[in-house]
Design an enzyme around this catalytic site. Structure first.
Site, PDB file in Angstrom:
ATOM      1  N   SER A 122     -24.011  31.410  72.170  1.00 35.16           N
ATOM      2  CA  SER A 122     -22.762  31.747  71.611  1.00 35.16           C
ATOM      3  C   SER A 122     -22.212  32.603  72.789  1.00 35.16           C
ATOM      4  O   SER A 122     -21.151  33.111  72.851  1.00 35.16           O
ATOM      5  CB  SER A 122     -23.109  32.574  70.448  1.00 35.16           C
ATOM      6  N   HIS A 143     -20.893  24.642  70.346  1.00 34.24           N
ATOM      7  CA  HIS A 143     -21.259  25.869  69.600  1.00 34.24           C
ATOM      8  C   HIS A 143     -20.833  25.753  67.911  1.00 34.24           C
ATOM      9  O   HIS A 143     -19.630  25.683  67.763  1.00 34.24           O
ATOM     10  CB  HIS A 143     -20.438  27.124  70.245  1.00 34.24           C
ATOM     11  N   GLU A 155     -17.187  24.406  68.492  1.00 31.65           N
ATOM     12  CA  GLU A 155     -16.537  24.583  69.912  1.00 31.65           C
ATOM     13  C   GLU A 155     -17.339  23.858  70.757  1.00 31.65           C
ATOM     14  O   GLU A 155     -18.349  23.928  70.950  1.00 31.65           O
ATOM     15  CB  GLU A 155     -16.747  26.157  70.667  1.00 31.65           C
ATOM     16  N   ASN A 194     -15.992  33.853  69.895  1.00 32.70           N
ATOM     17  CA  ASN A 194     -16.769  35.357  69.941  1.00 32.70           C
ATOM     18  C   ASN A 194     -15.692  36.281  70.855  1.00 32.70           C
ATOM     19  O   ASN A 194     -16.036  37.357  70.739  1.00 32.70           O
ATOM     20  CB  ASN A 194     -17.991  35.139  70.506  1.00 32.70           C
TER      21      ASN A 194
HETATM   22  N1  3HC Z   1     -26.468  25.577  51.596  1.00 38.52           N
HETATM   23  C1  3HC Z   1     -26.327  25.304  50.441  1.00 38.52           C
HETATM   24  N2  3HC Z   1     -25.793  26.220  49.529  1.00 38.52           N
HETATM   25  C2  3HC Z   1     -25.376  27.219  49.909  1.00 38.52           C
HETATM   26  C3  3HC Z   1     -25.599  27.734  51.279  1.00 38.52           C
HETATM   27  C4  3HC Z   1     -26.057  26.695  52.286  1.00 38.52           C
HETATM   28  N3  3HC Z   1     -26.594  27.089  53.311  1.00 38.52           N
HETATM   29  N4  3HC Z   1     -25.308  29.057  51.673  1.00 38.52           N
HETATM   30  C5  3HC Z   1     -24.717  29.376  50.245  1.00 38.52           C
HETATM   31  N5  3HC Z   1     -24.985  28.455  49.413  1.00 38.52           N
HETATM   32  C6  3HC Z   1     -24.543  28.424  48.005  1.00 38.52           C
HETATM   33  C7  3HC Z   1     -24.585  29.738  47.356  1.00 38.52           C
HETATM   34  O1  3HC Z   1     -25.991  29.843  46.880  1.00 38.52           O
HETATM   35  C8  3HC Z   1     -23.777  29.756  46.035  1.00 38.52           C
HETATM   36  O2  3HC Z   1     -24.230  28.869  45.228  1.00 38.52           O
HETATM   37  P1  3HC Z   1     -24.138  29.159  43.907  1.00 38.52           P
HETATM   38  O3  3HC Z   1     -22.742  29.215  43.369  1.00 38.52           O
HETATM   39  O4  3HC Z   1     -24.792  27.775  42.963  1.00 38.52           O
HETATM   40  O5  3HC Z   1     -24.817  30.324  43.366  1.00 38.52           O
HETATM   41  C9  3HC Z   1     -22.656  29.056  46.896  1.00 38.52           C
HETATM   42  O6  3HC Z   1     -23.202  28.209  47.864  1.00 38.52           O
HETATM   43  C10 3HC Z   1     -21.567  29.915  47.208  1.00 38.52           C
HETATM   44  O7  3HC Z   1     -21.960  30.901  48.051  1.00 38.52           O
HETATM   45  P2  3HC Z   1     -21.365  32.103  48.509  1.00 38.52           P
HETATM   46  O8  3HC Z   1     -20.590  32.536  47.099  1.00 38.52           O
HETATM   47  O9  3HC Z   1     -22.466  32.934  48.965  1.00 38.52           O
HETATM   48  O10 3HC Z   1     -20.524  31.830  49.505  1.00 38.52           O
HETATM   49  P3  3HC Z   1     -19.023  30.944  49.949  1.00 38.52           P
HETATM   50  O11 3HC Z   1     -19.252  29.647  49.649  1.00 38.52           O
HETATM   51  O12 3HC Z   1     -17.829  31.471  49.133  1.00 38.52           O
HETATM   52  O13 3HC Z   1     -18.817  31.452  51.272  1.00 38.52           O
HETATM   53  C11 3HC Z   1     -19.771  31.695  53.661  1.00 38.52           C
HETATM   54  C12 3HC Z   1     -20.166  31.770  51.863  1.00 38.52           C
HETATM   55  C13 3HC Z   1     -18.979  30.358  54.003  1.00 38.52           C
HETATM   56  C14 3HC Z   1     -20.570  32.091  54.394  1.00 38.52           C
HETATM   57  C15 3HC Z   1     -18.349  32.620  53.604  1.00 38.52           C
HETATM   58  O14 3HC Z   1     -18.698  33.901  53.056  1.00 38.52           O
HETATM   59  C16 3HC Z   1     -17.835  32.704  54.784  1.00 38.52           C
HETATM   60  O15 3HC Z   1     -17.108  32.163  55.637  1.00 38.52           O
HETATM   61  N6  3HC Z   1     -18.369  33.639  55.717  1.00 38.52           N
HETATM   62  C17 3HC Z   1     -17.865  34.175  57.140  1.00 38.52           C
HETATM   63  C18 3HC Z   1     -18.792  33.354  57.984  1.00 38.52           C
HETATM   64  C19 3HC Z   1     -18.444  33.279  59.396  1.00 38.52           C
HETATM   65  O16 3HC Z   1     -17.521  34.079  59.886  1.00 38.52           O
HETATM   66  N7  3HC Z   1     -19.537  32.715  60.257  1.00 38.52           N
HETATM   67  C20 3HC Z   1     -19.220  32.841  61.654  1.00 38.52           C
HETATM   68  C21 3HC Z   1     -20.047  33.807  62.253  1.00 38.52           C
HETATM   69  S1  3HC Z   1     -19.955  33.884  63.803  1.00 38.52           S
HETATM   70  C22 3HC Z   1     -21.040  32.591  64.533  1.00 38.52           C
HETATM   71  O17 3HC Z   1     -21.805  32.262  63.818  1.00 38.52           O
HETATM   72  C23 3HC Z   1     -20.939  32.700  66.049  1.00 38.52           C
HETATM   73  C24 3HC Z   1     -22.388  32.955  66.546  1.00 38.52           C
HETATM   74  O18 3HC Z   1     -22.344  32.425  67.896  1.00 38.52           O
HETATM   75  C25 3HC Z   1     -22.959  34.321  66.441  1.00 38.52           C
END
Ligand code: 3HC
Length: 288
Positions: A122, A143, A155, A194
């Site tokens: 990242s 990425h 990316e 990032n």
């Molecule tokens: N696999 C399967 N199911 C999953 C799961 C997974 N990995 N993660 C969550 N679920 C399930 C949950 O258990 C839940 O199931 P249920 O309804 O049966 O209880 C369902 O999916 C819905 O879960 P949530 O309500 O927790 O979550 P959402 O689906 O609404 O969204 C998210 C989750 C996509 C993580 C959302 O919150 C999001 O977009 N967050 C921002 C994430 C982000 O910006 N990531 C980038 C970070 S930066 C990065 O990664 C860069 C690196 O270089 C650091």
């Protein structure tokens, strides 16, 4: 290497990103080897994939049954065995340049000569990672975002010597796993996402460190008023506070005291059970 020549993929690392990428690649129908340095790490990663694929399959988000997807995944500890047949290697090891360079030097030795060597870094320079190989034109950034199974964007980053053929095959591979690629044409620190998220996350951490607002207030403001899916602290807990720490260090940015405090205490987020919020015993975010 052309995208149609890619059938065997190896992912190096079974942590959050490694097992998430493995899962996405297997769901898309590729055979994939997931490798980490210890059997326990590989087993934990595989358990996480199993939990996730079963859930997605039950919900019909994945059309095949979980067993069929899981059967495409092999796990491995020995690096040479893991990569000797790979058309594409996606490295998702810890964010330290020396570790990445050691791995890429081994990949140079052990992978087929036309394999694409991708890094999920990242924050580290693709150009510098590629110097550990004799084939920098086949080294590229790939990425993913956390959690890979849910995040659409990937990316595709050019190092200084990445060949167009490598970047194009990588881009098309990303499309083939049902994700949306963008090209990052210059190997700048933080790439696109990032670079934008860094100041956002820094600003939030400095505000809390200086007592301007509480963690919960900042997260609530961004989620309820700005409409973001997660606040900056909740997001750091998901991605790992140590990841953000290393990204800041690499970019030469000052570390906000609240971040240093969490790293010193080894409270790194969801993966350690505690970060800005406490996840033990079914806990989670506390903002409303
Ligand atoms: N696999 C399967 N199911 C999953 C799961 C997974 N990995 N993660 C969550 N679920 C399930 C949950 O258990 C839940 O199931 P249920 O309804 O049966 O209880 C369902 O999916 C819905 O879960 P949530 O309500 O927790 O979550 P959402 O689906 O609404 O969204 C998210 C989750 C996509 C993580 C959302 O919150 C999001 O977009 N967050 C921002 C994430 C982000 O910006 N990531 C980038 C970070 S930066 C990065 O990664 C860069 C690196 O270089 C650091």
């Amino acid at each position: 290497m052309n995208v149609d020549d890619i059938s065997q993929v190896t992912v190096l690392g079974a942590g959050n990103m490694g097992h998430g990428i493995t899962e996405v690649v297997a769901i898309a129908g590729y055979d994939v080897v997931m490798r980490d340095i210890e059997q326990d790490l590989v087993d934990d990663g595989f358990e996480s994939i199993k939990w996730s694929v079963e859930k997605l399959s039950e919900k019909g988000i994945v059309s095949e049954d979980a067993e069929t997807v899981l059967d495409r995944i092999d796990t491995e500890v020995d690096l040479e065995t893991a990569v000797s047949d790979a058309d594409l290697v996606i490295e998702a090891a810890p964010e330290q340049m020396e570790i990445k360079k050691d791995i890429f030097s081994d990949l140079d030795e052990f992978t087929p000569e036309d394999a694409i060597l991708a890094s999920n870094t990242s924050s580290l320079s693709i150009t510098e990672i590629a110097t550990a190989t004799s084939r920098p034109e086949q080294v590229v950034g790939m990425h993913f975002f956390n959690p890979p199974v849910k995040m659409d964007l990937v990316e595709v980053i050019y190092g200084a010597e990445t060949a167009d053929e490598t970047a194009e095959a990588t881009y098309e591979f990303v499309e083939s796993i049902d994700k949306t690629p963008i090209y990052v044409r210059k190997d700048v620190n933080g790439f696109v996402v990032n670079s934008v998220l860094g100041p956002f996350s820094d600003e939030a951490a400095w505000m809390v460190s200086e007592g301007v607002a509480d963690i919960e207030a900042v997260d609530a403001a961004m989620v309820h008023r700005r409409g973001y899916p997660m606040g900056p602290f909740e997001l750091s807990d998901l991605t790992g506070i140590d990841i953000g720490y290393h990204v800041r260090k690499e970019a030469g940015r000052d570390i906000p005291p609240i971040v240093q405090e969490k790293v010193d205490a080894e409270d790194l987020g969801q993966k350690t059970g505690r970060g800005y919020y406490d996840y033990e015993d079914g806990g989670g975010t506390t903002y409303e």
